[in-house]
Design an enzyme around this catalytic site. Structure first.
Site, PDB file in Angstrom:
ATOM      1  N   ASP A  61     -23.663 -24.991  23.485  1.00  0.00           N
ATOM      2  CA  ASP A  61     -23.949 -23.671  23.269  1.00  0.00           C
ATOM      3  C   ASP A  61     -23.324 -23.083  22.051  1.00  0.00           C
ATOM      4  OD1 ASP A  61     -21.932 -23.309  24.891  1.00  0.00           O
ATOM      5  OD2 ASP A  61     -22.547 -21.508  25.751  1.00  0.00           O
ATOM      6  N   ASP A 134     -15.594 -18.113  22.786  1.00  0.00           N
ATOM      7  CA  ASP A 134     -15.575 -17.857  24.476  1.00  0.00           C
ATOM      8  C   ASP A 134     -13.950 -17.868  24.742  1.00  0.00           C
ATOM      9  OD1 ASP A 134     -18.302 -18.263  24.765  1.00  0.00           O
ATOM     10  OD2 ASP A 134     -17.844 -20.386  25.624  1.00  0.00           O
ATOM     11  N   HIS A 172     -20.864 -14.126  24.770  1.00  0.00           N
ATOM     12  CA  HIS A 172     -21.797 -14.001  25.829  1.00  0.00           C
ATOM     13  C   HIS A 172     -21.926 -12.649  26.424  1.00  0.00           C
ATOM     14  CE1 HIS A 172     -22.414 -18.355  26.829  1.00  0.00           C
ATOM     15  NE2 HIS A 172     -20.977 -18.550  26.346  1.00  0.00           N
TER      16      HIS A 172
END
Ligand SMILES: [Zn+2]
Length: 256
Positions: A61, A134, A172
């Site tokens: 992703d 991330d 995210h």
């Protein structure tokens, strides 16, 4: 006037895509490639031509759209040298301490192992903007899939050296869940309580909570606050080292 235009859009279930456009040179980069078609659509909408992909790490992703976009645009793919074998189509390998010229803008590269061994982040000091993949989330941090708590804590401390005004573009929208966990380890943190009210309002209105700022994160993110007395008392770790408090908070979040 800022040299970089930053265009943010949601894609997949909870990812954010980012396009950055440097006005003078016309260079345009996608930060990671969570969803190639969504990126392609947004490029068209803005009238920008993709010249670069800046990858933070190898997860699908984040790098899954690399080849599709490269095939159609001939863009240059920049990514972590430490993880080159897992970055599809990589052309330019970068790492800790290097500077990436992007037209008249400039990104500093930091190695931030922890979530993956080869994770890097891109910090644009003159734009007060950082793309952290991330590694750091609003009120959270990445899961330790490949690295140790010690590695991740070292990585986060690098980010904490940036000025408070730095806008943190995380990959995210995990903020509300992260905040619910944060309240279990630091329920009396007034800045956290206030931030959660703001987050609820934003999400109720269907708006993003990203970017956040380093100032905000230092006040509310339990993963950046192992020195908090409240967290230490709650965990029964008053005299522990920061890294051990960090590791315990991470462990509890994994079970949350
Ligand atoms: Zn990831």
């Amino acid at each position: 006037m800022a040299l970089l235009q930053i265009h943010q859009f949601p894609c997949l279930s909870d990812n954010y895509g980012f396009l950055i456009h440097e006005r003078l040179s016309g260079l345009t980069a996608a930060i990671d490639t969570p969803d190639a078609k969504a990126i392609h659509r947004e490029l068209k909408r803005k009238g920008w031509r993709l010249t670069h992909i800046l990858n933070t790490h190898h997860h699908p992703d984040h790098a899954g759209g690399n080849l599709w976009l490269k095939e159609r645009t001939g863009c240059v793919i920049v990514g972590p040298g430490a993880d080159a074998a897992r970055i599809p189509g990589i052309d330019l390998q970068v790492g800790e301490g290097e500077t990436l010229e992007f037209g008249s803008a400039e990104a500093m590269i930091y190695d931030t192992p922890g979530h993956t061994t080869g994770h890097i982040v891109y910090y644009f000091p003159y734009e007060d903007a950082a793309f952290v993949g991330d590694t750091l989330f609003s009120m959270g941090c990445g899961r330790l899939f490949e690295g140790s708590p010690g590695q991740m804590w070292d990585s986060l401390q690098k980010l904490m050296s940036w000025p408070g005004r730095t806008r943190i573009y995380c990959a995210h929208e995990y903020t509300q869940t992260n905040g619910r966990f944060a309240l279990t380890v630091e329920p009396d943190n007034q800045a956290l309580i206030k931030r959660m009210e703001e987050v609820k309002r934003l999400r109720d209105e269907g708006r993003p909570t990203v970017p956040t700022t380093m100032y905000q994160e230092k006040r509310t993110n339990p993963f950046l606050r192992p020195d908090s007395t409240e967290i230490r008392v709650r965990l029964g770790m008053e005299d522990a080292d920061d890294v051990d408090v960090f590791a315990e908070v991470r462990k509890r979040k994994d079970r949350f």
